[in-house]
Write a protein that holds these residues in place. Structure first.
Motif, mmCIF file in Angstrom:
data_model
loop_
_atom_site.group_PDB
_atom_site.id
_atom_site.type_symbol
_atom_site.label_atom_id
_atom_site.label_comp_id
_atom_site.label_asym_id
_atom_site.label_seq_id
_atom_site.Cartn_x
_atom_site.Cartn_y
_atom_site.Cartn_z
ATOM 1 N N HIS A 1 1.062 -1.187 -0.003
ATOM 2 C CA HIS A 1 0.057 -0.212 0.009
ATOM 3 C C HIS A 1 0.861 1.288 0.021
ATOM 4 O O HIS A 1 0.562 2.257 0.648
ATOM 5 C CB HIS A 1 -1.010 0.104 1.107
ATOM 6 C CG HIS A 1 -1.527 -1.331 1.454
ATOM 7 N ND1 HIS A 1 -2.486 -1.822 0.544
ATOM 8 C CD2 HIS A 1 -1.571 -2.079 2.346
ATOM 9 C CE1 HIS A 1 -3.058 -2.820 0.548
ATOM 10 N NE2 HIS A 1 -2.455 -3.230 1.773
ATOM 11 N N ALA B 1 -0.796 4.871 -0.242
ATOM 12 C CA ALA B 1 -1.524 5.408 1.116
ATOM 13 C C ALA B 1 -0.372 5.805 1.855
ATOM 14 O O ALA B 1 -0.747 6.817 2.604
ATOM 15 C CB ALA B 1 -2.056 4.089 1.828
ATOM 16 N N ASN C 1 0.446 9.235 0.550
ATOM 17 C CA ASN C 1 -0.741 10.286 1.022
ATOM 18 C C ASN C 1 -0.461 10.791 2.423
ATOM 19 O O ASN C 1 -0.360 11.940 2.839
ATOM 20 C CB ASN C 1 -2.095 9.519 0.987
ATOM 21 C CG ASN C 1 -2.669 9.270 -0.391
ATOM 22 O OD1 ASN C 1 -2.027 9.803 -1.340
ATOM 23 N ND2 ASN C 1 -3.489 8.447 -0.350
ATOM 24 N N LEU C 2 0.336 9.933 3.315
ATOM 25 C CA LEU C 2 0.448 10.347 4.737
ATOM 26 C C LEU C 2 1.736 11.266 4.939
ATOM 27 O O LEU C 2 1.497 12.198 5.799
ATOM 28 C CB LEU C 2 0.649 8.972 5.636
ATOM 29 C CG LEU C 2 0.899 9.146 6.904
ATOM 30 C CD1 LEU C 2 -0.420 9.876 7.836
ATOM 31 C CD2 LEU C 2 1.404 8.036 7.583
ATOM 32 N N HIS D 1 -8.835 -0.864 3.475
ATOM 33 C CA HIS D 1 -8.613 -1.533 4.776
ATOM 34 C C HIS D 1 -7.796 -0.958 5.722
ATOM 35 O O HIS D 1 -7.202 0.255 5.075
ATOM 36 C CB HIS D 1 -8.143 -3.091 4.829
ATOM 37 C CG HIS D 1 -7.365 -3.265 3.765
ATOM 38 N ND1 HIS D 1 -5.911 -3.114 4.246
ATOM 39 C CD2 HIS D 1 -7.033 -3.708 2.593
ATOM 40 C CE1 HIS D 1 -5.218 -3.470 3.305
ATOM 41 N NE2 HIS D 1 -5.909 -3.920 2.179
ATOM 42 N N ALA E 1 -4.887 -0.641 6.493
ATOM 43 C CA ALA E 1 -3.437 -0.066 6.116
ATOM 44 C C ALA E 1 -3.597 1.025 5.166
ATOM 45 O O ALA E 1 -2.383 1.774 4.900
ATOM 46 C CB ALA E 1 -2.754 -1.371 5.550
ATOM 47 N N ILE E 2 -4.772 1.253 4.311
ATOM 48 C CA ILE E 2 -4.979 2.135 3.584
ATOM 49 C C ILE E 2 -5.716 3.370 4.029
ATOM 50 O O ILE E 2 -5.489 4.503 3.975
ATOM 51 C CB ILE E 2 -5.781 1.669 1.993
ATOM 52 C CG1 ILE E 2 -4.779 0.690 1.212
ATOM 53 C CG2 ILE E 2 -6.206 2.862 1.350
ATOM 54 C CD1 ILE E 2 -5.605 0.284 0.034
ATOM 55 N N TYR E 3 -6.853 3.041 4.661
ATOM 56 C CA TYR E 3 -7.801 3.967 5.624
ATOM 57 C C TYR E 3 -7.090 4.807 6.343
ATOM 58 O O TYR E 3 -7.221 6.262 6.411
ATOM 59 C CB TYR E 3 -9.041 3.297 6.015
ATOM 60 C CG TYR E 3 -9.875 4.266 6.433
ATOM 61 C CD1 TYR E 3 -11.003 4.452 5.561
ATOM 62 C CD2 TYR E 3 -10.002 4.790 7.675
ATOM 63 C CE1 TYR E 3 -11.959 5.375 6.036
ATOM 64 C CE2 TYR E 3 -11.016 5.760 8.191
ATOM 65 C CZ TYR E 3 -11.995 5.977 7.231
ATOM 66 O OH TYR E 3 -13.129 6.844 7.791
ATOM 67 N N PRO F 1 -3.842 5.764 7.256
ATOM 68 C CA PRO F 1 -2.941 6.773 6.548
ATOM 69 C C PRO F 1 -3.633 7.955 5.646
ATOM 70 O O PRO F 1 -3.110 9.086 5.862
ATOM 71 C CB PRO F 1 -1.928 6.157 5.549
ATOM 72 C CG PRO F 1 -2.091 4.716 6.048
ATOM 73 C CD PRO F 1 -3.497 4.367 6.453
ATOM 74 N N THR F 2 -4.533 7.538 4.771
ATOM 75 C CA THR F 2 -5.235 8.568 3.759
ATOM 76 C C THR F 2 -6.080 9.124 4.423
ATOM 77 O O THR F 2 -6.095 10.522 4.502
ATOM 78 C CB THR F 2 -5.770 7.494 2.825
ATOM 79 O OG1 THR F 2 -4.629 6.689 2.249
ATOM 80 C CG2 THR F 2 -6.196 8.544 1.504
ATOM 81 N N GLY G 1 -4.648 10.150 8.699
ATOM 82 C CA GLY G 1 -3.354 10.625 9.014
ATOM 83 C C GLY G 1 -3.300 11.898 8.078
ATOM 84 O O GLY G 1 -2.881 12.938 8.642
ATOM 85 N N ALA G 2 -3.651 11.701 6.836
ATOM 86 C CA ALA G 2 -3.426 13.177 6.065
ATOM 87 C C ALA G 2 -4.252 14.289 6.853
ATOM 88 O O ALA G 2 -3.566 15.397 6.847
ATOM 89 C CB ALA G 2 -4.032 12.808 4.602
ATOM 90 N N PHE H 1 -2.548 15.815 9.780
ATOM 91 C CA PHE H 1 -1.360 16.406 9.525
ATOM 92 C C PHE H 1 -1.551 17.855 8.667
ATOM 93 O O PHE H 1 -0.638 19.023 8.897
ATOM 94 C CB PHE H 1 0.048 15.631 8.881
ATOM 95 C CG PHE H 1 0.751 14.827 9.712
ATOM 96 C CD1 PHE H 1 1.237 15.275 10.652
ATOM 97 C CD2 PHE H 1 0.360 13.243 9.608
ATOM 98 C CE1 PHE H 1 1.929 14.154 11.607
ATOM 99 C CE2 PHE H 1 0.810 12.530 10.322
ATOM 100 C CZ PHE H 1 1.728 12.900 11.470
#
Lengths: 256, 262
Positions: free
Chosen positions: A164, A167, A170-171, B24, B26-28, B30-31, B34-35, B38
C-alpha cells in the motif's frame, strides 16, 4: 560508464513519461501555485508581506517534495501494475541503479514547482525576485533537488515489500512539509521534533535555498544537504539490495 | 417506493462495499485519518507563523474541509470506478431507478465524511487545545452534517463527469485543492479578491465553515440559520445538477456507444 548510461537513459525516459502525465502537471505546477496563493494571502493578512519570497520558495519546495514523494511512492507501484517491475529486478544492473534515475527525474520534475511559484508570485503578487547570493542559489537548488531525489530512492526501496505504498505517500506529504520547515519555522514545533528535522535533507535544502535568496549562511546547510543526500544514496542502494532479496526469496515481488 | 428505498439503501451499501473493497486499515488510516491530521497541524502552524488568524479559525476550517477528501474523491470513485471495474454497462442496463442508484452511493460516503470531520475536530481538541464549549457541540454537529451533505452532493456532480471524462481523478484533485483556496478554509473570504470570494460562495463548505466558526465562538444556531440554509440549498442544487448530468451523460454514452470507452 555503463552506469552513467543507465542513469542518463532512465532519467530521460522518466522525464518524458512524467511530461505526458496530467496528474504530474497538477502535482508539480497547479498544486504548488494553489498552496503558494494560500500562503501569500495568509502572510499578507498577517501583515508579513515582506516575507512573500519566503512563502514562494517554501511553496515551491513543497511541490518538489510532493513530486518526489508521489513519484517515488508510485514508481514501484506503477511498475508493478504495468508488469515491468520484474524486468527491472531481473536486469543486469542493480535494482537501485535501475530506479535511481527514475527517482531523480521525479524530483527534478518538481523544479517546475519552484519555477511556477516564483513566476506566479512575481506576476500576481509582485514578489521581488532579488537574491542575496544568486550563484549560491543556483548551486543550492540542484543540490537540494538531487538530495530529495535520493531520499525518494530510500522511500521507493521500502515500497518493494509494501503493498500500500500509495497510502503511505498520502500520509507523508504534510509531515515532511512540517518537519522540514519548508514554509514556516520549525521553532514553532515541539523540541522533540528537532532531531527529526535534522535528518531530513529538505530541512537543510530549504535553509540553503532560503539563505541564498534572503541572506544568511549558505555553505553550512549546503554541505549538510549534500552529505545527507549521499547518505540517502548509500542507504537507498543497500535497502534496494535487501528488500529485493526478500521479495525474491518470498516470491512477493509482484505482490498480486 | 419500497423498491426505490431498497436500491437506495441496500444497493448503495453493496456498491460501496464492492467499489471500495480495497479499503482496509492499512490504506484507510494513513489516507483518511493521517492526512487530515497533519493538514490540520500544518495550516494551524502556518497561520501562527504568518500571524494571520487565531488557532480556532484553522481548526474549524480544516476539520470541516477534511470531509471533502471522502466526499469529493469518494463520490467520484463511486461512479467512475464502475467504469474502471467494467461494471458500468450492467449497472446501467438494469431497470433500477437512477436517482436511487445515484443517491444511494452518497450515503456511505456521507457517513465516512462525518467520521473524518469528527476525527479531525477531536484531534484539534486533543493536540491543539480547541475548546468550543459543550453547548455549541450539537450545533457544530448539525453544521458538519449539512456541510458534508453539501460536499457529497458536489462530489456527485464530479462523479457524473467521471461517466465520460477520461482523467476524472485530475478533475477531482483539482476541485479538492481549489476548495482549499476558494472556500475560506484558511483565508477569510474578505481577504480574497471579490471574484474569488464570489466563486467560493457558490461552492460547498464556504457557508458551513463560516457558520461553524461563529458557533464555535459562542453564537447560537439561530444566529447562523441563514448560512446553514444556504449550505443546504447549495447541497440540493449540486445534487440535482449531478443527477441531471448523470442522466444526460448516460443517454449520450449509450447513443454514441462510449460507455466503457477510455
Amino acid at each position: 560508464m555503463n552506469s552513467l548510461l543507465v542513469i542518463a537513459g532512465g532519467f530521460r525516459m522518466n522525464m518524458k513519461m512524467l511530461g505526458t502525465s496530467a496528474w504530474f502537471l497538477l502535482m508539480a505546477v497547479i498544486q504548488p501555485i494553489i498552496f503558494a496563493t494560500i500562503a501569500y494571502y495568509m502572510f499578507r493578512s498577517g501583515g508579513r508581506s515582506g516575507t512573500l519570497l519566503y512563502a514562494s520558495l517554501g511553496a515551491g519546495m513543497m511541490g518538489v517534495w510532493s513530486s518526489t514523494l508521489f513519484g517515488s511512492g508510485g514508481m514501484i507501484q506503477w511498475q508493478r501494475w504495468q508488469g515491468t517491475l520484474e524486468l527491472g529486478a531481473a536486469a543486469p544492473p542493480s535494482m537501485g541503479l535501475v530506479y535511481l534515475p527514475f527517482s531523480l527525474a521525479n524530483s527534478f520534475t518538481g523544479m517546475y514547482a519552484l519555477a511556477a511559484t516564483l513566476v506566479w508570485g512575481r506576476l500576481l503578487f509582485g514578489v521581488p525576485l532579488h537574491f542575496a547570493h544568486p550563484w549560491l542559489f543556483l548551486l543550492s537548488l540542484p543540490a537540494t533537488v538531487a538530495a530529495l531525489g535520493l531520499m525518494g530512492l530510500v522511500l521507493a526501496s521500502t515500497f518493494i515489500l509494501y503493498r500500500h505504498a500509495n497510502a503511505l505517500s498520502n500520509l507523508l506529504e504534510y509531515p515532511v512539509w512540517i518537519a522540514s520547515g519548508l514554509i514556516f519555522s520549525t521553532s514553532l514545533l515541539p523540541g522533540w521534533t528537532r532531531p527529526i528535522s535534522w535528518i531530513l535533507p529538505p530541512y537543510w535544502g530549504v535553509l540553503a535555498i532560503r539563505h541564498a535568496a534572503l541572506g544568511g549562511d549558505v555553505r553550512g546547510p549546503l554541505a549538510m544537504v549534500t552529505l545527507l543526500g549521499l547518505a540517502c544514496l548509500v542507504i537507498g542502494f543497500a535497502m534496494f539490495r535487501v528488500f529485493e532479496h526478500f521479495a525474491r526469496a518470498r516470491a512477493t515481488l509482484s505482490l498480486t | 417506493m419500497r423498491r426505490w428505498l431498497s436500491v437506495f439503501l441496500v444497493g448503495g451499501n453493496l456498491a460501496y462495499r464492492g467499489l471500495f473493497n480495497w479499503i482496509h486499515p492499512a490504506i484507510y488510516i494513513p489516507t483518511m485519518l493521517g492526512a487530515p491530521l497533519f493538514q490540520l497541524i500544518f495550516f494551524t502552524k502556518l497561520g501562527q507563523f504568518a500571524h494571520a488568524e487565531n488557532r480556532d479559525f484553522y481548526i474549524v476550517g480544516n476539520s470541516i474541509q477534511a470531509c471533502a477528501m471522502s466526499s469529493v474523491y469518494g463520490m467520484t470513485m463511486a461512479v467512475a470506478n464502475e467504469r474502471w471495474f467494467g461494471t458500468l454497462g450492467p449497472l446501467l442496463a438494469s431497470p433500477a431507478s437512477r436517482s436511487a442508484v445515484f443517491l444511494g452511493r452518497g450515503l456511505p460516503v456521507l457517513a465516512n465524511g462525518i467520521f473524518v470531520s469528527t476525527f479531525t475536530f477531536v484531534i484539534g481538541v486533543v493536540l491543539l487545545g480547541f475548546r468550543p464549549g459543550l453547548h455549541s457541540v450539537p450545533s457544530l454537529a448539525l453544521i458538519v452534517l449539512v456541510t458534508v451533505v453539501s460536499c457529497t452532493a458536489f462530489g456527485m456532480l464530479l462523479g457524473s463527469i467521471g461517466l465520460r471524462a477520461k482523467d476524472f481523478f485530475f478533475a477531482a484533485n483539482l476541485a479538492y485543492f481549489l476548495m482549499l483556496l476558494f472556500c475560506g478554509v484558511n483565508i477569510p473570504l474578505g481577504t480574497l479578491p471579490g471574484w474569488m470570494s464570489a466563486i467560493g460562495r457558490c461552492l460547498p463548505l464556504t457557508h458551513g465553515i463560516t457558520a461553524a466558526r461563529e458557533v464555535a465562538a459562542g453564537a447560537p444556531l439561530g444566529h447562523v440559520g441563514g448560512l446553514v440554509g444556504t449550505e443546504l440549498g447549495i447541497a440540493a442544487a449540486y445534487a440535482l445538477a449531478g443527477l441531471v448530468l448523470f442522466r444526460v451523460l448516460e443517454r449520450e454514452s449509450r447513443r454514441s456507444a462510449v460507455l466503457d470507452a477510455y
